[in-house]
Scaffold this motif. Structure first.
Motif, mmCIF file in Angstrom:
data_model
loop_
_atom_site.group_PDB
_atom_site.id
_atom_site.type_symbol
_atom_site.label_atom_id
_atom_site.label_comp_id
_atom_site.label_asym_id
_atom_site.label_seq_id
_atom_site.Cartn_x
_atom_site.Cartn_y
_atom_site.Cartn_z
ATOM 1 N N LYS A 16 1.297 4.388 -2.700
ATOM 2 C CA LYS A 16 1.169 5.985 -2.394
ATOM 3 C C LYS A 16 2.495 6.696 -3.397
ATOM 4 O O LYS A 16 2.237 7.567 -3.935
ATOM 5 C CB LYS A 16 1.714 5.827 -0.993
ATOM 6 C CG LYS A 16 1.362 7.497 -0.464
ATOM 7 C CD LYS A 16 -0.215 7.700 -0.627
ATOM 8 C CE LYS A 16 -0.509 9.057 0.072
ATOM 9 N NZ LYS A 16 -2.012 9.483 0.219
ATOM 10 N N ASP A 42 0.926 -1.165 -0.066
ATOM 11 C CA ASP A 42 -0.059 -0.171 -0.022
ATOM 12 C C ASP A 42 0.950 1.271 0.097
ATOM 13 O O ASP A 42 0.424 2.332 -0.550
ATOM 14 C CB ASP A 42 -0.888 -0.063 1.147
ATOM 15 C CG ASP A 42 -1.959 -1.059 1.107
ATOM 16 O OD1 ASP A 42 -2.842 -1.109 0.588
ATOM 17 O OD2 ASP A 42 -1.636 -2.199 1.543
ATOM 18 N N THR A 43 2.134 1.367 0.600
ATOM 19 C CA THR A 43 2.874 2.495 0.667
ATOM 20 C C THR A 43 3.604 2.505 -0.860
ATOM 21 O O THR A 43 3.617 3.520 -1.209
ATOM 22 C CB THR A 43 3.911 2.151 1.707
ATOM 23 O OG1 THR A 43 3.515 1.831 3.085
ATOM 24 C CG2 THR A 43 4.912 3.168 1.837
ATOM 25 N N GLN A 91 1.344 6.829 -6.906
ATOM 26 C CA GLN A 91 0.487 8.380 -7.157
ATOM 27 C C GLN A 91 1.333 9.358 -7.308
ATOM 28 O O GLN A 91 0.614 10.481 -7.965
ATOM 29 C CB GLN A 91 -0.463 8.353 -5.972
ATOM 30 C CG GLN A 91 -1.717 7.053 -6.012
ATOM 31 C CD GLN A 91 -2.169 7.013 -4.779
ATOM 32 O OE1 GLN A 91 -2.430 7.898 -3.950
ATOM 33 N NE2 GLN A 91 -2.910 5.868 -4.525
ATOM 34 N N ASN A 92 2.575 9.521 -6.777
ATOM 35 C CA ASN A 92 3.333 10.855 -6.857
ATOM 36 C C ASN A 92 4.321 10.643 -8.218
ATOM 37 O O ASN A 92 5.181 11.321 -8.259
ATOM 38 C CB ASN A 92 4.173 10.780 -5.553
ATOM 39 C CG ASN A 92 3.417 11.146 -4.523
ATOM 40 O OD1 ASN A 92 2.390 11.887 -4.472
ATOM 41 N ND2 ASN A 92 3.790 10.575 -3.185
ATOM 42 N N LEU A 151 1.511 2.894 6.241
ATOM 43 C CA LEU A 151 0.330 3.651 6.049
ATOM 44 C C LEU A 151 -0.802 2.598 6.314
ATOM 45 O O LEU A 151 -1.047 1.932 5.426
ATOM 46 C CB LEU A 151 0.352 4.339 4.774
ATOM 47 C CG LEU A 151 1.640 5.356 4.317
ATOM 48 C CD1 LEU A 151 1.293 5.504 2.886
ATOM 49 C CD2 LEU A 151 1.386 6.593 5.299
#
Length: 431
Positions: A372, A368-369, A375-376, A399
C-alpha cells in the motif's frame, strides 16, 4: 549352528537359504512369466522349434495358468525353487517333450527380467492413476476452499496470508512432478530384455524384434549384457518413483497432523478417522496420517537400499539382485495402499473458516501494508523500515482486505492450468 560345529549344513537348509522369500514374491510374477513365455513360444514357432499345432498346445496351457493366477488358485510348492521351474514342470507334465523345449534360446536370467518388467509396467501405470485420483480430490478441495484463508508459515513462524485453496493445489501440482518421475521409471522398464539369455545372447537365431512387438514393449534392450546390467537401474528408477510419492504424502501428513492440533485448530476429521486415548478422553489423534507419514518415511529409503545392494557389483548377473525383488514389490504394495487411503480420508477433511480474524495473525498482513505504501510512491526499503518501526511501537494496523492477482497466488490459483498440466503429463506418458 555353532561356528565350531564341524558337521556339514543340511542341503535342504542351504537350498532354503538361497531361495529365501522368492516363492512368495514369485506369485506376483506368475501371469507375467506366462505372458512372456507365450511370446517366446510364438517366436520359437517362427524359427522352427515348434510347429503351429505344438505351439498352440503349449500356449493353451500357459493361458490356463494365467487364469489360475488371476483367480488366486495358483500354488507354488516348496519343492520348486521358483515360479519358472513350476511353470515349466506343468507344461512338461501336460505337453510332454514340448514342455522341455520351452526354455530354448533363453536363460532364467532374462526370463525373470522380462517378467519383472512386465509386472512393473502394469504396476507403475496403476500407481500413476492412483496418483491422478488423489490429484483430482485435491483440486476439487482447492476449488471449494479457494477463498478460505489460512496463515502461511516459514521457519514455523506465521509469515503471510495463504489459503486452503493454495495449500491443496500445492500438493496437487507436486503430484504432477511425482508422475514425471514415474514416467521416467516407465521409460527404463519399457525395454524388452527377453533374448539376452544369461547376458551374452544365444547361438540360436531367435527373433527379439518379434517378442518386443508381441509383449508391447516400446523398445528393445539391444545389448545382451546391458539387459542384465539394467536390473539394477530398473529397481532404482522404480524405487525413486515410489520414494518421490512417499515424500509428498509424508510432508502432507505432517501438515495435517500439525493443523489438527489444538494450538492450530485449522482442520478436523470425523471421529471415525481419528483415534482416542486410553487415559485422556478428550483426545482425537491423527493416527492414520501418522502411520502414513511413518511408512512413507521408510519408503523414502528404498533407493538407498537398492543402491547399497548393487554398489560393488561388476557387469553380468549376480544372485544379490534376487533380493531386490522383495524390496520393490513390497514398496509397490505399500505406496498403492497409502495413495488409496489418503485419497479417501482427505475427502472428509473439515476446514475452519475465518481463521485470520484472530488478532494473533495481524502481522501476517504486513507485506500487503507495505505494498500500500509502494502505491503511494514510497520506496520499498523505506516502507519496510517504516512498517517495522510501527510494529515495534505497536502502531501497526493491518489491512486485511488482501488482493493477490499474480499467477499462482491466493487470488489466482490457476487450477485450470494445473489440471491441464496433469493431463499433458498423462498424455505424454501414454504415447
Amino acid at each position: 549352528m555353532k561356528m565350531w560345529n564341524k558337521k556339514s549344513l543340511d542341503q535342504s537348509k542351504l537350498d532354503e537359504f538361497i531361495v529365501g522369500k522368492d516363492r512368495y514374491y514369485d506369485l506376483f510374477l506368475t501371469q507375467y512369466d506366462c505372458k512372456a513365455s507365450i511370446a517366446h513360444v510364438k517366436m520359437l514357432e517362427k524359427i522352427g522349434v515348434y510347429n503351429k499345432g505344438e505351439s498352440k498346445k503349449v500356449i493353451s496351457e500357459l493361458q490356463k495358468i494365467i487364469v489360475d493366477s488371476k483367480n488366486g488358485n495358483f500354488i507354488l510348492e516348496d519343492k520348486f525353487e521358483d515360479i519358472h521351474s513350476k511353470i515349466e514342470f506343468i507344461i512338461t507334465k501336460k505337453c510332454g517333450d514340448l514342455g522341455k523345449k520351452i526354455h530354448t534360446g533363453r536363460s532364467r536370467n532374462d526370463q525373470v527380467l522380462v517378467a519383472i518388467q512386465l509386472y512393473l509396467k502394469k504396476e507403475l501405470n496403476e500407481i500413476k492413476y492412483l496418483t491422478k485420483d488423489l490429484f483430482d480430490v485435491l483440486l476439487d478441495l482447492a476449488l471449494i476452499n479457494k477463498n478460505n484463508l489460512m496463515p502461511g508459515y516459514s521457519h514455523f513462524q506465521s509469515a503471510m496470508p495463504s489459503s486452503f485453496g493454495l495449500w491443496f493445489s500445492a500438493y496437487a501440482e507436486s503430484l504432477i512432478d511425482d508422475i514425471e518421475i514415474i514416467n521416467s521409471a516407465f521409460f527404463i522398464v519399457d525395454q524388452n530384455p527377453l533374448g539376452s539369455a544369461a547376458g551374452y545372447g544365444s547361438s540360436i537365431p531367435i527373433d527379439r524384434l518379434q517378442t518386443t512387438k508381441d509383449l508391447e514393449f516400446n523398445e528393445l534392450k539391444y545389448n545382451s549384457l546391458s539387459s542384465q546390467m539394467s536390473r539394477e537401474k530398473i529397481g532404482i528408477s522404480t524405487s525413486n518413483a515410489i520414494s518421490s510419492l512417499a515424500n509428498t504424502l509424508s510432508r502432507f501428513s505432517t501438515d495435517i497432523c500439525l493443523y489438527m492440533s489444538q494450538e492450530f485448530n485449522f482442520i478436523s476429521f470425523p471421529n471415525e478417522l481419528t483415534t482416542g486415548s486410553s487415559i485422556m478422553p478428550h483426545k482425537k489423534n491423527p493416527d492414520i496420517f501418522e502411520i502414513i507419514r511413518g511408512r512413507c518415511n521408510i519408503l523414502k529409503n528404498l533407493p538407498s537400499k537398492l543402491n547399497i545392494l548393487s554398489s560393488n557389483l561388476p557387469s553380468g548377473y549376480h544372485r544379490d539382485m534376487q533380493l531386490s525383488k522383495e524390496i520393490i514389490i513390497d514398496g509397490i504394495l505399500e505406496i498403492k495402499e497409502h495413495l488409496k487411503i489418503f485419497a479417501e480420508c482427505i475427502k472428509k477433511i473439515k476446514i475452519r473458516k475465518n481463521i485470520l480474524n484472530d488478532s494473533k495473525y495481524d502481522h501476517i498482513f504486513s507485506v500487503d501494508t507495505i505494498n500500500k505504501y509502494l502505491q503511494n510512491g514510497i520506496p520499498f526499503r523505506d516502507a519496510y523500515h517504516m512498517l517495522k518501526d510501527d510494529i515495534k511501537k505497536k502502531k501497526y494496523k493491518p489491512l486485511k482486505k488482501i488482493k493477490h492477482t499474480h499467477i499462482g497466488s491466493t487470488g489466482n490459483l490457476c487450477l485450470d492450468k494445473i489440471k491441464k498440466k496433469m493431463e499433458n503429463t498423462l498424455i505424454k506418458s501414454d504415447e
